[in-house]
Design a protein around this motif. Structure first.
Motif, mmCIF file in Angstrom:
data_model
loop_
_atom_site.group_PDB
_atom_site.id
_atom_site.type_symbol
_atom_site.label_atom_id
_atom_site.label_comp_id
_atom_site.label_asym_id
_atom_site.label_seq_id
_atom_site.Cartn_x
_atom_site.Cartn_y
_atom_site.Cartn_z
ATOM 1 N N CYS A 1 0.860 -1.178 0.000
ATOM 2 C CA CYS A 1 0.000 0.000 0.000
ATOM 3 C C CYS A 1 0.898 1.231 0.000
ATOM 4 O O CYS A 1 1.794 1.343 0.832
ATOM 5 N N ALA B 1 0.206 4.114 0.827
ATOM 6 C CA ALA B 1 -0.053 5.037 1.935
ATOM 7 C C ALA B 1 0.463 4.504 3.272
ATOM 8 O O ALA B 1 1.034 5.234 4.064
ATOM 9 N N CYS B 2 0.277 3.204 3.545
ATOM 10 C CA CYS B 2 0.640 2.692 4.873
ATOM 11 C C CYS B 2 1.682 1.584 4.824
ATOM 12 O O CYS B 2 2.148 1.122 5.868
ATOM 13 N N CYS C 1 -4.535 0.101 0.113
ATOM 14 C CA CYS C 1 -5.298 -0.922 0.831
ATOM 15 C C CYS C 1 -6.733 -0.438 1.019
ATOM 16 O O CYS C 1 -7.036 0.735 0.809
ATOM 17 N N ASP D 1 -7.182 2.537 3.533
ATOM 18 C CA ASP D 1 -6.751 3.840 3.037
ATOM 19 C C ASP D 1 -7.657 4.328 1.919
ATOM 20 O O ASP D 1 -7.858 5.532 1.748
HETATM 21 ZN ZN LIG Z 1 -2.860 1.305 3.428
#
Ligand SMILES: [Zn+2]
Ligand SMILES: [Zn+2]
Length: 207
Positions: free
Chosen positions: A4, A6-7, A17, A20
């Protein structure tokens, strides 16, 4: 195996994911409201009414006002439109028409991105950048306007029945910190210990 953007969580495929993607969807949904709320912060906080023209605006007000101006005139609309235009380019589509007031542009771009989130999460390599930009923009706007009113978490529908057996059905929301909630329609009271029971009693199709 992807991660992912973002994370950093491992993903079978795609770039964002589920969590997110959902967070991004909610932020895009709130963005036009936040944009509206910023309008209330355009005038300097302290001024003397009719004397305003002669009163020198204190330096201290300026940074806030400039931040509001940046976010309102250009900021939010340009960032969202820039991303929309990039997504359309990556998909091999033509460029979006940009028209109307800044309010309309913010609404149009946020809605378009929100409706394209499934594709963005699965196939847009810069999805993490988009998520980060929207999150930072929301943070900047919230630091000016304060929190948007808490609508609360949706618990389900009110299952109380009146004397004739008709179920109330009002949507119940729980705001953080409340230990019980009162149905807005029938004023039936649910303690926090009842929430689970409430869930199990939900009519089919509702959640
Ligand atoms: Zn994520
Ligand atoms: Zn009720």
């Amino acid at each position: 195996m992807n991660q992912c953007e973002a994370c950093g969580r491992d993903l079978e495929h795609g770039y964002l994911c589920q969590g997110d993607t959902l967070a991004l969807a909610e932020r895009l949904d709130r963005m036009p409201k936040l944009y509206e709320a910023l309008a209330g912060f355009l005038t300097p906080a302290v001024h003397g009414g009719a004397e305003f023209v002669t009163v020198k605006v204190t330096e201290a007000n300026l940074p806030v006002d400039e931040a509001v101006l940046d976010l309102r005139y250009g900021g939010i609309a340009l960032v969202l439109e820039g991303r929309r235009s990039d997504v359309q380019a990556v998909r091999g589509w033509g460029q979006p028409a940009i028209e109307g007031s800044v309010e309309r542009r913010v609404l149009a771009a946020a809605r378009w991105l929100s409706m394209s989130l499934e594709w963005i999460a699965a196939s847009y390599p810069a999805a993490g950048d988009l998520a980060r930009e929207v999150r930072e923009m929301e943070g900047a706007a919230l630091s000016i306007v304060g929190a948007l009113p808490d609508r609360g978490r949706r618990i389900g529908q009110c299952v109380a029945a009146d004397a004739s057996g008709v179920v109330c059905g009002a949507v119940l929301r729980h705001r953080s910190g409340e230990t019980s909630l009162v149905c807005p329609w029938c004023t039936c009271v649910y303690a926090s210990g009842d929430f689970l029971m409430l869930r199990t009693l939900q009519p089919e199709g509702a959640s």
